[in-house]
Design a protein around this motif. Structure first.
Motif, PDB file in Angstrom:
ATOM      1  N   ALA A  86       0.827  -1.205   0.000  1.00  0.00           N
ATOM      2  CA  ALA A  86       0.000   0.000   0.000  1.00  0.00           C
ATOM      3  C   ALA A  86       0.862   1.257   0.000  1.00  0.00           C
ATOM      4  CB  ALA A  86      -0.922  -0.003   1.212  1.00  0.00           C
ATOM      5  N   VAL A  87       1.966   1.236   0.745  1.00  0.00           N
ATOM      6  CA  VAL A  87       2.858   2.403   0.781  1.00  0.00           C
ATOM      7  C   VAL A  87       3.465   2.641  -0.595  1.00  0.00           C
ATOM      8  CG1 VAL A  87       5.045   3.260   1.690  1.00  0.00           C
ATOM      9  CG2 VAL A  87       3.341   2.300   3.241  1.00  0.00           C
ATOM     10  N   ALA A  88       3.869   1.554  -1.261  1.00  0.00           N
ATOM     11  CA  ALA A  88       4.467   1.710  -2.596  1.00  0.00           C
ATOM     12  C   ALA A  88       3.463   2.345  -3.559  1.00  0.00           C
ATOM     13  CB  ALA A  88       4.925   0.348  -3.116  1.00  0.00           C
ATOM     14  N   LEU A  89       2.238   1.855  -3.566  1.00  0.00           N
ATOM     15  CA  LEU A  89       1.216   2.443  -4.443  1.00  0.00           C
ATOM     16  C   LEU A  89       0.884   3.862  -4.023  1.00  0.00           C
ATOM     17  CD1 LEU A  89      -1.179  -0.619  -4.858  1.00  0.00           C
ATOM     18  CD2 LEU A  89       0.308   0.371  -6.597  1.00  0.00           C
ATOM     19  N   GLY A  90       0.871   4.109  -2.709  1.00  0.00           N
ATOM     20  CA  GLY A  90       0.582   5.449  -2.218  1.00  0.00           C
ATOM     21  C   GLY A  90       1.639   6.452  -2.631  1.00  0.00           C
TER      22      GLY A  90
END
Length: 898
Positions: free
Chosen positions: A455-459
């Motif tokens: 999720a952090v990578a996509l965020g």
């Protein structure tokens, strides 16, 4: 230099010339404003996205209706599913009772209280659209629709708080609806989902009060929320009050009560409008609760009369566990479920660092969130959130309010555009510290940190796309890409969380199988044999609990938060068992209690295999008809207690029956088994009588010596479970009774047994007693929705005993006498007879109905008193008879980003 914060002050009104009716400039009939279109789009988008993700999470978990695994964990299978099945039958006129009384459960119970607790949500009316043999599908649809509506309501609220991009509002609305609280608690306790819907709606009521709008609709929304589920509506009301206070302290567009433009002192210019807004909000809440009083007061009084659960001492969760519950794929009933998605949480954490938001706005929301978080962990505020009583079970039921506050903070930080890099770095750093603090928690799942990383990578990619679009506004590709990446991050974590929570729940808590052939076969058998009110038909044990609500009939089984203390104590004293600390009495297959409660037909089930998560249950059903007295029997005045009575379940059964039918050996001899792993009870009884063992606290097995194949299992575990008495077999010819007890090792070597645990039933004595009670009892019994009438033989004297628990609300009379509060005989309804009356009548009225009706009527008058002046003011501004029409033109708001 970051751009200045968007002002929270409404545009200065501009007065236009007075217009004559019919002029070209006269306002046209109102149509949806451009400002309302983003709210509608966001609400629709959030509802659709929420529904799709909720269903996908179930599909990934392989649960019904998208898989074969059951969803019926704990109370979902034992309370909500049976109640919704019964509600469908009641709406279609297929039950014996009405909205006041449920004749099926608990030998006659207060249904209005149960309706207000479990079934009063408007969504629950949808059960009539589904087939009778698909109650699980109906309940799933109701659950999904409630969750989707919560997402839509939050999305609309966010755009009311501040204009901004509606797709982001839709994503954040979905994050609220599919929080960890929903997956861990709400989805399996559907009545709490009405509070999830109520919170954003009540916040909208606060906004209307702040701006002096919708004085009639506001109380109606409050009333609807409190009627749907007053328990979580109470929590949502507290949360909405917090939001209103923050809005009053951080905005300057609060409506005044006058149109004067004169300059006032500081308090008059700022404090008075805020005070008046608080008064308007209080008026809406009080009127709304007053309108809901006919239900709320009935539930309140029903709760007071309910079987009390043992006191629970609140123990605050470890802060590492609290931190862990912000992360995905965590599940626990002992810690607050705070997951809202890593991207949404990161946006909320950027608010303290986001200088594009006004300082007082940041300070107000940060303070509110911090105080609400601390309130979860402090016992006095914990009790405040739960209306003064620490609940048994889940201690953090109010967590959905904090989830909503966090998403409002996220929205305020992102609505004006993507936060600057400094704010994003600050939020990401805070998120990292939170994840680090949670590292040692037992709630962390193997999926947690991988899901966070993804999720952090996509965020990060979404933030980069949004910042590039801000720096080079040359098209819509980058903004759309940013939204898509944000959606992917949120949706991915949500699906992982929903899947893992369902899997963890099924592996750690009790569950019931899906509704299957066992239930449908039993329902068919009960329908063929049901003879109410001539006598009762008890379906016995069926998987799931609250059996008669699922399959029909009239029995003792009943599970509700409002189970009467009188009923629970009466049945426990007679040897019945219970679960849920007394609030779930279960059927007792005993011929004496069958005679007492006029159970003339009893069903027994033999499972065709063990119960399984992914298989429909099947059983062979047998039907036994037994002569029993009618529902109303006559007992002589001052009849002596049966000889040899003692304070045991056998003695209490005899006193209620009026005859001695047991031989109760005094103090059976107890010896330790040769292997030291058990105990043997030795006593003497008449040959051929039935041996019954009453051991409510015992956990283990029991068998008559020489009959190891007829072993009975007892599962007593105080205070949660009391084991029912059970038949062990027949007394042998020599009259010696030896009972081998093998306790469960985990239950400890010593287990308390009653002083007189063994009773030997003489079947012939019982048959004679039934024949006598039938001869002197009612000659005919008639039952309507909540009234029972019985014809008696002429000259009957003594006491007419009605086989219905004497709970508050019953009124009875003999002959033509007026109804009066019923007497009690050993816990059952009793009516004194003087030899002249040839009939008795008993009628039930839920306690609190009259008081609730009076309060509701007063609130309705108050609402009308509010509505009429408001209507006159509106009419006075536009009424054509004035010869001219005046209105105040407002500056068009800036178009929101769509």
């Amino acid at each position: 230099m970051p751009p200045a914060a968007e002002p929270e002050v409404a545009p200065e009104p501009q007065v236009t010339p007075v217009l004559a009716p019919g002029s070209a400039s006269e306002p046209r009939p109102s149509r949806p404003s451009r400002g309302s279109r983003p709210r509608l789009r966001a609400a629709a988008g959030a509802a659709l996205l929420t529904g799709v993700l909720f269903c996908l999470a179930g599909r990934l978990a392989g649960s019904y209706p998208f898989g074969t695994r059951t969803r019926n964990i704990v109370d979902l299978g034992q309370q909500y599913l049976p109640f919704h099945a019964y509600w469908r039958d009641l709406l279609l006129g297929r039950t014996h009772g009405d909205l006041f009384l449920n004749w099926s459960s608990g030998f006659g119970t207060n249904f209005l209280g149960d309706f207000g607790t479990y079934l009063s949500s408007p969504f629950d009316l949808l059960v009539v659209l589904f087939p009778a043999d698909r109650p699980e599908l109906a309940l799933y649809a109701v659950t999904a629709l409630k969750i989707a509506t919560a997402g839509a309501a939050m999305a609309a609220l966010l755009l009311t708080l501040r204009r901004g991009p509606w797709p982001v509002a839709a994503i954040l609305g979905t994050a609220y609806a599919l929080s960890g609280w929903t997956f861990n608690y709400g989805a399996t306790v559907p009545m709490w989902l009405d509070g999830l819907v109520a919170f954003p709606l009540l916040c909208l009521v606060g906004e209307w009060a702040r701006k002096g709008r919708r004085p009639v609709l506001g109380p109606l929304v409050v009333a609807l929320a409190w009627c749907a589920n007053f328990y979580t509506a109470y929590m949502a009301t507290i949360g909405a009050a917090v939001v209103l206070v923050v809005r009053l302290l951080t905005t300057d567009d609060t409506a005044t009560a006058t149109t004067s433009t004169s300059i006032k002192p500081t308090f008059e210019a700022a404090g008075r409008p805020r005070f008046l807004a608080l008064l308007r909000a209080a008026r809406s809440v009080l009127l709304g609760i007053g309108l809901a009083a006919p239900l709320v007061i009935v539930i309140f009084l029903g709760t007071k009369a309910a079987d009390p659960t043992p006191p629970t001492a609140f123990v605050a969760a470890a802060w590492s566990d609290v931190a862990a519950r912000f992360l995905p794929a965590t599940a626990s009933v002992a810690t607050p479920a705070l997951f809202i998605g890593t991207p949404a949480l990161a946006l909320a954490l950027t608010l303290p660092f986001n200088s594009a938001v006004a300082g007082r706005v940041r300070a107000g929301w940060i303070t509110a969130i911090a105080l609400v978080t601390l309130s979860l962990q402090w016992e006095p505020t914990h009790l405040l959130w739960h209306a003064g009583a620490s609940p048994n079970g889940i201690p953090y039921r109010q967590t959905f309010v904090l989830c909503g506050l966090l998403l409002m903070a996220a929205w305020l930080s992102v609505a004006g555009g993507p936060p600057r890099p400094r704010a994003l770095l600050g939020g990401t750093g805070a998120l990292g510290l939170l994840a680090l603090a949670a590292a040692g928690s037992v709630d962390i799942d193997r999926w947690t940190y991988p899901a966070v990383a993804g999720a952090v990578a996509l965020g990060v990619l979404a933030a980069a796309a949004a910042l590039l679009a801000r720096a080079r506004p040359v098209g819509r590709l980058l903004p759309v890409l940013a939204v898509v990446l944000l959606l992917a991050a949120q949706a991915g974590e949500t699906l992982v969380t929903g899947k893992r929570i369902e899997e963890q729940q099924l592996s750690e808590v009790s569950w019931a199988p899906r509704v299957g052939p066992w239930h449908t076969d039993m329902a068919r058998a009960v329908a063929e044999k049901d003879a109410w009110p001539r006598h009762r038909t008890d379906p016995g044990e069926v998987p799931g609990g609250n059996d008669v609500l699922l399959v029909g009939g009239e029995g003792a089984d009943y599970y509700s938060s409002l189970t009467s203390d009188t009923y629970s104590r009466t049945l426990t004293g007679l040897g019945f068992g219970y679960y849920a600390k007394g609030r779930h009495p279960v059927s007792l297959d005993n011929p004496v209690t069958d005679a007492i409660f006029s159970i003339g037909t009893r069903m027994r089930s033999t499972p065709r295999g063990p119960l399984a998560l992914d298989r429909l249950p099947e059983a062979t059903i047998t039907v036994t008809d037994t002569p029993v007295p009618p529902l109303v029997t006559v007992h002589p005045a001052g009849a002596p207690a049966p000889a040899g009575s003692s304070d045991s379940a056998f003695a209490r059964q005899e006193r209620m029956l009026g005859r001695a039918v047991y031989e109760v050996p005094a103090g059976p001899r107890r010896t330790t088994a040769p292997d030291g792993a058990g105990t043997t009870l030795t006593a003497r009884c008449p040959a051929g009588s039935d041996v019954w063992l009453w051991a409510p606290e015992y956990q283990g097995t029991a068998a008559l010596a020489g009959s190891p194949s007829a072993t009975s299992t007892f599962a007593g575990k105080l205070p949660s479970v009391v084991a029912p008495m059970q038949r062990l077999g027949t007394v042998p010819a020599d009259g010696t009774v030896r009972i081998d007890l093998r306790p469960e090792p985990k239950a400890g070597p010593r287990q308390k047994l009653p002083a007189n645990p063994v009773g030997c039933l003489d079947r012939q004595r019982l048959a004679d007693t039934v024949r006598d009670l039938t001869a002197t009892g009612a000659t005919a019994v008639r039952a309507t929705g909540h009234t029972l009438t019985a014809d008696l033989p002429a000259g009957s004297t003594g006491t007419a005993v009605v086989a219905v628990p004497r709970t508050r609300g019953w009124r009875c009379a003999a002959g033509d006498a007026p109804l009066a509060p019923a007497d009690s005989r050993l816990g059952l309804l009793a009516v004194p007879l003087d030899g002249r009356a040839t009939s008795v009548t008993c009628s039930f009225r839920p306690p609190g109905v009259k008081l609730g009706g009076a309060v509701g009527a007063a609130a309705l008058l108050g609402l009308l008193a509010t509505a009429l002046p408001h209507r006159r003011r509106r009419t006075g501004r536009v009424h054509p008879s004035a010869g001219r029409q005046e209105f105040t033109a407002r500056a068009h708001p800036a178009r929101s980003t769509e």
